[in-house]
Motif scaffolding. Sequence first.
Motif, mmCIF file in Angstrom:
data_model
loop_
_atom_site.group_PDB
_atom_site.id
_atom_site.type_symbol
_atom_site.label_atom_id
_atom_site.label_comp_id
_atom_site.label_asym_id
_atom_site.label_seq_id
_atom_site.Cartn_x
_atom_site.Cartn_y
_atom_site.Cartn_z
ATOM 1 N N VAL A 140 39.199 41.665 29.829
ATOM 2 C CA VAL A 140 39.073 40.756 30.976
ATOM 3 C C VAL A 140 38.438 41.571 32.094
ATOM 4 N N ASP A 141 37.414 41.012 32.722
ATOM 5 C CA ASP A 141 36.625 41.833 33.649
ATOM 6 C C ASP A 141 36.223 41.061 34.899
ATOM 7 N N GLY A 142 37.233 40.644 35.679
ATOM 8 C CA GLY A 142 36.952 39.987 36.942
ATOM 9 C C GLY A 142 37.106 38.483 36.896
ATOM 10 N N ARG A 157 50.173 44.273 31.739
ATOM 11 C CA ARG A 157 49.922 44.683 33.114
ATOM 12 C C ARG A 157 48.421 44.759 33.353
ATOM 13 N N PRO A 158 47.899 44.112 34.383
ATOM 14 C CA PRO A 158 46.464 44.187 34.629
ATOM 15 C C PRO A 158 46.034 45.576 35.070
ATOM 16 N N THR A 159 44.800 45.917 34.738
ATOM 17 C CA THR A 159 44.219 47.173 35.220
ATOM 18 C C THR A 159 44.003 47.108 36.724
ATOM 19 N N SER A 160 43.581 45.956 37.192
ATOM 20 C CA SER A 160 43.427 45.717 38.634
ATOM 21 C C SER A 160 43.393 44.217 38.867
ATOM 22 N N GLY A 161 43.392 43.839 40.124
ATOM 23 C CA GLY A 161 43.371 42.426 40.485
ATOM 24 C C GLY A 161 44.735 41.930 40.927
ATOM 25 N N GLU A 162 44.791 40.661 41.311
ATOM 26 C CA GLU A 162 46.014 40.069 41.835
ATOM 27 C C GLU A 162 46.348 38.775 41.105
ATOM 28 N N ILE A 163 47.651 38.550 40.909
ATOM 29 C CA ILE A 163 48.163 37.261 40.438
ATOM 30 C C ILE A 163 49.221 36.847 41.448
ATOM 31 N N ARG A 164 48.889 35.882 42.283
ATOM 32 C CA ARG A 164 49.791 35.478 43.360
ATOM 33 C C ARG A 164 50.488 34.173 43.007
ATOM 34 N N TYR A 165 51.816 34.241 42.927
ATOM 35 C CA TYR A 165 52.629 33.046 42.718
ATOM 36 C C TYR A 165 53.302 32.701 44.038
ATOM 37 N N ASP A 217 40.096 38.375 40.867
ATOM 38 C CA ASP A 217 39.442 39.570 40.302
ATOM 39 C C ASP A 217 40.320 40.273 39.265
ATOM 40 N N LEU A 218 40.862 39.514 38.347
ATOM 41 C CA LEU A 218 41.773 40.059 37.341
ATOM 42 C C LEU A 218 40.997 40.864 36.304
ATOM 43 N N VAL A 219 41.465 42.077 36.040
ATOM 44 C CA VAL A 219 40.796 42.995 35.123
ATOM 45 C C VAL A 219 41.829 43.577 34.163
ATOM 46 N N LYS A 220 41.457 43.640 32.882
ATOM 47 C CA LYS A 220 42.278 44.332 31.897
ATOM 48 C C LYS A 220 41.367 45.116 30.971
ATOM 49 N N HIS A 221 41.413 46.439 31.069
ATOM 50 C CA HIS A 221 40.650 47.335 30.210
ATOM 51 C C HIS A 221 41.622 48.136 29.342
ATOM 52 N N TYR A 222 41.330 48.184 28.043
ATOM 53 C CA TYR A 222 42.127 48.988 27.121
ATOM 54 C C TYR A 222 41.366 50.278 26.830
ATOM 55 N N PRO A 223 41.961 51.443 27.094
ATOM 56 C CA PRO A 223 41.234 52.709 26.910
ATOM 57 C C PRO A 223 40.948 53.007 25.440
ATOM 58 N N LEU A 269 33.109 36.633 27.055
ATOM 59 C CA LEU A 269 33.164 38.094 27.067
ATOM 60 C C LEU A 269 33.860 38.634 28.329
ATOM 61 N N GLY A 270 35.044 38.094 28.620
ATOM 62 C CA GLY A 270 35.865 38.631 29.695
ATOM 63 C C GLY A 270 35.648 38.047 31.058
ATOM 64 N N ARG A 271 34.701 37.119 31.206
ATOM 65 C CA ARG A 271 34.410 36.548 32.522
ATOM 66 C C ARG A 271 34.343 35.028 32.436
ATOM 67 N N ILE A 272 34.668 34.360 33.546
ATOM 68 C CA ILE A 272 34.476 32.914 33.638
ATOM 69 C C ILE A 272 33.033 32.663 34.050
#
Length: 364
Positions: free
Chosen positions: A53-55, A88-96, A30-36, A253-256
Amino acid sequence: MPPSTESRAETAQLQQPRPPAEPPILEVRDLVKHYPLTQGVLFKKQVGAVKAVDGVTFDLRPGETLGIVGESGCGKSTVARMLVNLERPTSGEIRYQGEDITRLSGRAMKAVRRDIQMVFQDPYTSLNPRMTVGDIVGEPYEIHPEAAPKGERRRRVQDLLEVVGLNPEHINRYPHQFSGGQRQRIGIARGLALRPRIIVADEPVSALDVSVQAQVVNLLESLQAEFSLSYVFIAHDLSIVRHISDRVGVMYLGRIVETGTDTEIYDHPTHPYTQALLSAVPVPDPAARAHRERILLAGDVPSPANPPSGCRFRTRCWKAQERCALELPPLEVPPWFRDAEPRTAGHPSACHFAEEKHVVPEGS
Protein backbone atom coordinates in the motif's frame (compact mmCIF):
# COMPACT_ATOMS: atom_id res chain seq x y z
CA MET A 1 -29.82 -6.70 22.11
CA PRO A 2 -31.62 -7.26 18.79
CA PRO A 3 -35.27 -6.31 19.14
CA SER A 4 -38.26 -8.30 17.96
CA THR A 5 -39.05 -8.75 14.26
CA GLU A 6 -41.71 -6.03 14.35
CA SER A 7 -39.52 -3.50 16.16
CA ARG A 8 -36.59 -4.36 13.88
CA ALA A 9 -38.74 -3.48 10.85
CA GLU A 10 -39.66 -0.15 12.42
CA THR A 11 -36.04 0.53 13.30
CA ALA A 12 -34.93 -0.22 9.73
CA GLN A 13 -37.30 2.47 8.45
CA LEU A 14 -36.03 5.04 10.95
CA GLN A 15 -32.29 4.32 10.74
CA GLN A 16 -31.62 5.14 7.11
CA PRO A 17 -28.09 6.16 6.00
CA ARG A 18 -27.33 9.69 7.10
CA PRO A 19 -26.78 12.57 4.70
CA PRO A 20 -23.36 12.48 3.00
CA ALA A 21 -22.62 15.99 4.30
CA GLU A 22 -22.17 14.60 7.81
CA PRO A 23 -18.51 14.59 8.97
CA PRO A 24 -16.60 11.36 8.29
CA ILE A 25 -16.51 8.72 11.00
CA LEU A 26 -13.27 7.31 9.53
CA GLU A 27 -10.51 9.27 7.77
CA VAL A 28 -7.55 7.56 6.09
CA ARG A 29 -4.67 9.80 5.02
CA ASP A 30 -1.60 8.78 2.96
CA LEU A 31 -1.66 5.22 4.28
CA VAL A 32 1.52 3.27 3.49
CA LYS A 33 2.52 -0.32 4.18
CA HIS A 34 5.92 -1.56 2.99
CA TYR A 35 7.22 -5.04 3.80
CA PRO A 36 11.04 -5.15 3.94
CA LEU A 37 12.99 -7.52 1.69
CA THR A 38 16.14 -8.83 3.36
CA GLN A 39 19.18 -10.90 2.48
CA GLY A 40 21.47 -12.90 4.72
CA VAL A 41 21.01 -15.41 7.52
CA LEU A 42 23.01 -14.19 10.50
CA PHE A 43 23.32 -10.57 9.45
CA LYS A 44 20.18 -9.58 7.61
CA LYS A 45 20.33 -6.57 5.37
CA GLN A 46 17.34 -4.84 3.84
CA VAL A 47 17.68 -4.76 0.07
CA GLY A 48 14.26 -3.46 -0.88
CA ALA A 49 10.60 -3.41 0.06
CA VAL A 50 7.28 -4.74 -1.17
CA LYS A 51 5.11 -1.65 -1.52
CA ALA A 52 1.76 -3.30 -0.78
CA VAL A 53 0.00 0.00 0.00
CA ASP A 54 1.61 3.25 -1.08
CA GLY A 55 -0.39 6.36 -0.25
CA VAL A 56 -4.10 5.55 0.11
CA THR A 57 -6.52 8.28 1.18
CA PHE A 58 -10.29 8.06 1.69
CA ASP A 59 -13.15 8.96 4.04
CA LEU A 60 -16.08 6.93 5.39
CA ARG A 61 -19.24 8.64 6.60
CA PRO A 62 -21.85 7.30 9.05
CA GLY A 63 -24.30 4.91 7.41
CA GLU A 64 -22.27 4.74 4.21
CA THR A 65 -20.76 1.82 2.30
CA LEU A 66 -17.41 2.44 0.67
CA GLY A 67 -16.47 -0.23 -1.85
CA ILE A 68 -12.78 -0.88 -2.59
CA VAL A 69 -12.24 -2.88 -5.76
CA GLY A 70 -9.22 -4.10 -7.68
CA GLU A 71 -7.28 -7.10 -8.92
CA SER A 72 -5.75 -9.63 -6.55
CA GLY A 73 -2.52 -8.25 -5.10
CA CYS A 74 -3.49 -4.59 -5.41
CA GLY A 75 -3.30 -4.06 -1.62
CA LYS A 76 -6.99 -3.84 -0.72
CA SER A 77 -6.86 -6.63 1.90
CA THR A 78 -3.76 -5.03 3.45
CA VAL A 79 -5.77 -1.82 3.80
CA ALA A 80 -8.52 -3.81 5.54
CA ARG A 81 -6.11 -5.33 8.05
CA MET A 82 -4.62 -1.93 8.84
CA LEU A 83 -8.07 -0.44 9.49
CA VAL A 84 -8.59 -2.90 12.34
CA ASN A 85 -4.93 -2.68 13.44
CA LEU A 86 -4.04 -6.25 12.54
CA GLU A 87 -1.22 -4.67 10.53
CA ARG A 88 0.70 -1.59 11.61
CA PRO A 89 1.12 0.96 8.81
CA THR A 90 4.58 2.07 7.77
CA SER A 91 3.27 5.63 7.73
CA GLY A 92 0.05 7.57 7.37
CA GLU A 93 -2.99 8.14 9.55
CA ILE A 94 -6.23 6.29 10.30
CA ARG A 95 -8.50 8.64 12.21
CA TYR A 96 -11.60 7.26 13.92
CA GLN A 97 -13.81 10.09 15.14
CA GLY A 98 -10.84 12.44 14.81
CA GLU A 99 -8.32 10.29 16.74
CA ASP A 100 -5.37 8.65 14.99
CA ILE A 101 -5.72 5.00 16.02
CA THR A 102 -2.31 4.05 14.60
CA ARG A 103 -0.71 5.75 17.61
CA LEU A 104 -2.88 4.16 20.30
CA SER A 105 -1.55 1.81 22.96
CA GLY A 106 -2.87 -1.73 23.24
CA ARG A 107 -5.37 -0.84 25.97
CA ALA A 108 -6.70 2.21 24.12
CA MET A 109 -6.95 0.23 20.87
CA LYS A 110 -8.93 -2.48 22.64
CA ALA A 111 -11.68 0.07 23.30
CA VAL A 112 -11.68 1.20 19.66
CA ARG A 113 -12.01 -2.40 18.45
CA ARG A 114 -15.49 -2.51 19.95
CA ASP A 115 -16.50 0.02 17.31
CA ILE A 116 -14.53 -1.38 14.35
CA GLN A 117 -15.06 -5.07 13.59
CA MET A 118 -14.08 -7.27 10.65
CA VAL A 119 -15.71 -10.00 8.57
CA PHE A 120 -13.10 -12.22 6.96
CA GLN A 121 -12.90 -13.63 3.46
CA ASP A 122 -12.76 -17.36 4.13
CA PRO A 123 -15.67 -18.70 6.21
CA TYR A 124 -13.84 -22.02 6.62
CA THR A 125 -10.55 -20.88 8.18
CA SER A 126 -11.88 -17.85 10.09
CA LEU A 127 -13.89 -20.02 12.52
CA ASN A 128 -12.18 -22.21 15.12
CA PRO A 129 -13.28 -25.80 14.37
CA ARG A 130 -12.87 -26.80 18.03
CA MET A 131 -15.33 -24.15 19.29
CA THR A 132 -19.10 -24.32 19.16
CA VAL A 133 -21.04 -21.64 17.34
CA GLY A 134 -22.16 -20.24 20.67
CA ASP A 135 -18.56 -19.90 21.86
CA ILE A 136 -17.46 -18.33 18.56
CA VAL A 137 -20.20 -15.69 18.50
CA GLY A 138 -19.89 -15.09 22.23
CA GLU A 139 -16.09 -14.83 22.29
CA PRO A 140 -16.14 -11.00 21.98
CA TYR A 141 -17.95 -10.91 25.35
CA GLU A 142 -15.02 -12.76 26.94
CA ILE A 143 -12.62 -10.13 25.62
CA HIS A 144 -14.97 -7.24 26.45
CA PRO A 145 -16.90 -8.50 29.51
CA GLU A 146 -18.40 -5.06 30.09
CA ALA A 147 -20.39 -5.44 26.86
CA ALA A 148 -22.76 -8.06 28.30
CA PRO A 149 -23.46 -9.48 31.76
CA LYS A 150 -22.49 -13.13 32.04
CA GLY A 151 -26.02 -14.30 32.63
CA GLU A 152 -27.29 -12.67 29.43
CA ARG A 153 -24.61 -13.82 26.99
CA ARG A 154 -26.28 -17.03 25.86
CA ARG A 155 -29.51 -15.21 25.07
CA ARG A 156 -27.66 -12.49 23.22
CA VAL A 157 -25.79 -15.03 21.13
CA GLN A 158 -29.07 -16.73 20.23
CA ASP A 159 -30.57 -13.37 19.28
CA LEU A 160 -27.59 -12.65 17.03
CA LEU A 161 -27.92 -16.02 15.31
CA GLU A 162 -31.58 -15.29 14.63
CA VAL A 163 -30.78 -11.83 13.28
CA VAL A 164 -28.39 -13.28 10.67
CA GLY A 165 -30.87 -15.94 9.61
CA LEU A 166 -29.67 -18.98 11.57
CA ASN A 167 -31.53 -21.24 13.97
CA PRO A 168 -30.76 -20.08 17.53
CA GLU A 169 -31.21 -23.67 18.72
CA HIS A 170 -28.02 -24.62 16.84
CA ILE A 171 -25.89 -22.75 19.34
CA ASN A 172 -24.09 -25.96 20.43
CA ARG A 173 -23.17 -27.12 16.93
CA TYR A 174 -19.67 -26.89 15.43
CA PRO A 175 -18.64 -25.03 12.23
CA HIS A 176 -18.25 -28.21 10.16
CA GLN A 177 -21.99 -28.82 10.58
CA PHE A 178 -22.81 -25.69 8.56
CA SER A 179 -22.55 -24.77 4.88
CA GLY A 180 -20.20 -22.07 3.61
CA GLY A 181 -22.94 -19.44 3.49
CA GLN A 182 -24.07 -20.32 7.01
CA ARG A 183 -20.50 -20.10 8.28
CA GLN A 184 -20.18 -16.62 6.85
CA ARG A 185 -23.39 -15.68 8.66
CA ILE A 186 -21.76 -16.93 11.87
CA GLY A 187 -18.79 -14.64 11.14
CA ILE A 188 -21.16 -11.71 10.61
CA ALA A 189 -22.95 -12.49 13.90
CA ARG A 190 -19.58 -12.49 15.67
CA GLY A 191 -18.81 -9.10 14.12
CA LEU A 192 -22.13 -7.70 15.37
CA ALA A 193 -21.76 -8.93 18.96
CA LEU A 194 -20.25 -5.71 20.32
CA ARG A 195 -22.65 -3.47 18.35
CA PRO A 196 -19.88 -1.82 16.27
CA ARG A 197 -20.24 1.33 14.21
CA ILE A 198 -17.96 0.18 11.38
CA ILE A 199 -17.56 -3.24 9.79
CA VAL A 200 -14.64 -3.93 7.48
CA ALA A 201 -15.75 -6.73 5.14
CA ASP A 202 -12.74 -8.24 3.38
CA GLU A 203 -14.15 -10.03 0.30
CA PRO A 204 -16.90 -11.61 2.44
CA VAL A 205 -18.64 -13.39 -0.46
CA SER A 206 -15.79 -14.36 -2.78
CA ALA A 207 -15.64 -17.95 -1.44
CA LEU A 208 -19.41 -18.50 -1.77
CA ASP A 209 -21.67 -19.72 -4.58
CA VAL A 210 -23.32 -17.02 -6.67
CA SER A 211 -26.81 -17.59 -5.26
CA VAL A 212 -25.46 -17.53 -1.70
CA GLN A 213 -23.47 -14.37 -2.45
CA ALA A 214 -26.70 -12.50 -3.18
CA GLN A 215 -28.25 -13.70 0.08
CA VAL A 216 -25.27 -12.57 2.15
CA VAL A 217 -25.10 -9.17 0.42
CA ASN A 218 -28.82 -8.63 1.03
CA LEU A 219 -28.29 -9.59 4.68
CA LEU A 220 -25.49 -7.03 5.02
CA GLU A 221 -27.72 -4.34 3.54
CA SER A 222 -30.57 -5.09 5.93
CA LEU A 223 -28.21 -5.15 8.92
CA GLN A 224 -26.76 -1.80 7.87
CA ALA A 225 -30.18 -0.16 8.08
CA GLU A 226 -31.09 -1.95 11.30
CA PHE A 227 -27.91 -1.26 13.26
CA SER A 228 -26.77 2.04 11.63
CA LEU A 229 -23.56 0.46 10.35
CA SER A 230 -20.89 1.89 8.08
CA TYR A 231 -19.12 -0.57 5.79
CA VAL A 232 -15.76 -0.74 4.10
CA PHE A 233 -16.61 -3.45 1.56
CA ILE A 234 -13.64 -4.98 -0.24
CA ALA A 235 -14.12 -7.14 -3.33
CA HIS A 236 -12.89 -7.88 -6.82
CA ASP A 237 -16.39 -8.52 -8.21
CA LEU A 238 -17.55 -5.23 -9.73
CA SER A 239 -21.20 -6.29 -9.89
CA ILE A 240 -21.40 -6.95 -6.15
CA VAL A 241 -19.57 -3.73 -5.30
CA ARG A 242 -22.01 -1.71 -7.38
CA HIS A 243 -25.00 -3.37 -5.72
CA ILE A 244 -23.97 -2.56 -2.16
CA SER A 245 -21.75 0.56 -2.34
CA ASP A 246 -22.55 4.26 -2.11
CA ARG A 247 -19.03 5.22 -3.17
CA VAL A 248 -16.27 3.22 -4.82
CA GLY A 249 -12.47 3.40 -4.80
CA VAL A 250 -10.58 1.55 -7.54
CA MET A 251 -7.13 0.30 -6.49
CA TYR A 252 -4.17 -0.63 -8.65
CA LEU A 253 -0.78 -1.71 -7.33
CA GLY A 254 -1.11 -0.10 -3.90
CA ARG A 255 -2.82 3.15 -4.90
CA ILE A 256 -6.37 4.37 -5.48
CA VAL A 257 -6.58 5.44 -9.12
CA GLU A 258 -10.22 6.58 -9.26
CA THR A 259 -12.94 7.28 -6.72
CA GLY A 260 -16.51 8.49 -6.86
CA THR A 261 -20.13 7.52 -6.39
CA ASP A 262 -21.30 4.22 -7.80
CA THR A 263 -22.96 6.02 -10.72
CA GLU A 264 -19.85 8.08 -11.51
CA ILE A 265 -17.55 5.06 -11.47
CA TYR A 266 -19.76 2.62 -13.33
CA ASP A 267 -21.46 4.90 -15.86
CA HIS A 268 -18.78 7.58 -16.38
CA PRO A 269 -15.34 6.04 -15.68
CA THR A 270 -12.36 8.20 -16.60
CA HIS A 271 -9.27 6.17 -15.64
CA PRO A 272 -8.11 3.63 -18.26
CA TYR A 273 -7.80 0.89 -15.63
CA THR A 274 -11.38 1.39 -14.44
CA GLN A 275 -12.58 1.36 -18.05
CA ALA A 276 -10.76 -1.92 -18.67
CA LEU A 277 -12.24 -3.54 -15.57
CA LEU A 278 -15.77 -2.48 -16.46
CA SER A 279 -15.42 -3.69 -20.03
CA ALA A 280 -14.96 -7.21 -18.64
CA VAL A 281 -18.18 -7.20 -16.58
CA PRO A 282 -20.69 -9.64 -18.15
CA VAL A 283 -23.72 -8.06 -19.83
CA PRO A 284 -26.70 -10.43 -20.22
CA ASP A 285 -28.30 -8.55 -23.13
CA PRO A 286 -26.67 -9.72 -26.42
CA ALA A 287 -27.59 -6.49 -28.22
CA ALA A 288 -25.95 -4.33 -25.53
CA ARG A 289 -22.95 -6.64 -25.40
CA ALA A 290 -22.42 -6.32 -29.15
CA HIS A 291 -22.11 -2.52 -28.87
CA ARG A 292 -19.65 -2.55 -25.99
CA GLU A 293 -15.92 -2.26 -26.55
CA ARG A 294 -13.81 -4.90 -24.81
CA ILE A 295 -10.53 -3.50 -23.49
CA LEU A 296 -7.73 -6.07 -23.20
CA LEU A 297 -4.76 -5.05 -21.08
CA ALA A 298 -1.28 -5.96 -22.24
CA GLY A 299 1.25 -7.65 -19.99
CA ASP A 300 1.07 -8.65 -16.35
CA VAL A 301 0.68 -6.61 -13.18
CA PRO A 302 4.16 -5.31 -12.22
CA SER A 303 5.77 -6.49 -9.00
CA PRO A 304 4.98 -4.28 -5.96
CA ALA A 305 8.63 -4.73 -4.99
CA ASN A 306 9.66 -2.83 -8.12
CA PRO A 307 6.73 -0.72 -9.33
CA PRO A 308 7.06 1.43 -12.47
CA SER A 309 8.13 5.05 -12.10
CA GLY A 310 5.49 7.74 -12.48
CA CYS A 311 2.08 6.24 -13.15
CA ARG A 312 2.04 2.61 -12.03
CA PHE A 313 -0.48 1.65 -14.69
CA ARG A 314 1.56 3.04 -17.60
CA THR A 315 3.18 -0.30 -18.52
CA ARG A 316 -0.26 -1.68 -19.45
CA CYS A 317 -1.97 1.53 -20.59
CA TRP A 318 -2.73 2.30 -24.24
CA LYS A 319 -2.54 6.06 -23.51
CA ALA A 320 0.92 6.03 -21.92
CA GLN A 321 3.32 8.80 -22.96
CA GLU A 322 6.68 10.06 -21.74
CA ARG A 323 5.04 12.24 -19.10
CA CYS A 324 3.49 9.15 -17.50
CA ALA A 325 6.93 7.72 -16.71
CA LEU A 326 8.19 10.99 -15.21
CA GLU A 327 5.26 12.24 -13.15
CA LEU A 328 3.01 10.46 -10.66
CA PRO A 329 -0.51 11.65 -11.57
CA PRO A 330 -2.37 13.12 -8.57
CA LEU A 331 -5.78 11.81 -7.60
CA GLU A 332 -7.85 14.86 -8.53
CA VAL A 333 -10.84 15.93 -10.60
CA PRO A 334 -9.72 16.29 -14.24
CA PRO A 335 -9.74 19.95 -15.39
CA TRP A 336 -12.23 19.36 -18.20
CA PHE A 337 -14.76 18.06 -15.66
CA ARG A 338 -15.08 21.47 -14.02
CA ASP A 339 -17.18 22.87 -16.87
CA ALA A 340 -19.22 19.71 -17.38
CA GLU A 341 -22.93 19.34 -16.84
CA PRO A 342 -24.13 18.71 -13.27
CA ARG A 343 -24.78 15.02 -14.01
CA THR A 344 -21.04 14.55 -14.48
CA ALA A 345 -19.84 17.25 -12.11
CA GLY A 346 -16.56 15.45 -11.64
CA HIS A 347 -14.83 12.83 -9.56
CA PRO A 348 -11.13 12.27 -8.84
CA SER A 349 -9.01 10.21 -11.22
CA ALA A 350 -5.23 9.62 -11.12
CA CYS A 351 -4.48 9.89 -14.83
CA HIS A 352 -2.73 12.60 -16.87
CA PHE A 353 -5.03 11.83 -19.81
CA ALA A 354 -8.28 10.96 -18.05
CA GLU A 355 -11.36 11.08 -20.22
CA GLU A 356 -14.92 9.92 -19.80
CA LYS A 357 -15.76 6.71 -21.58
CA HIS A 358 -19.30 5.41 -21.83
CA VAL A 359 -19.69 1.89 -20.50
CA VAL A 360 -22.84 -0.11 -21.08
CA PRO A 361 -24.25 -0.61 -17.56
CA GLU A 362 -24.76 -4.18 -16.45
CA GLY A 363 -28.25 -5.39 -17.19
CA SER A 364 -28.84 -2.85 -19.98
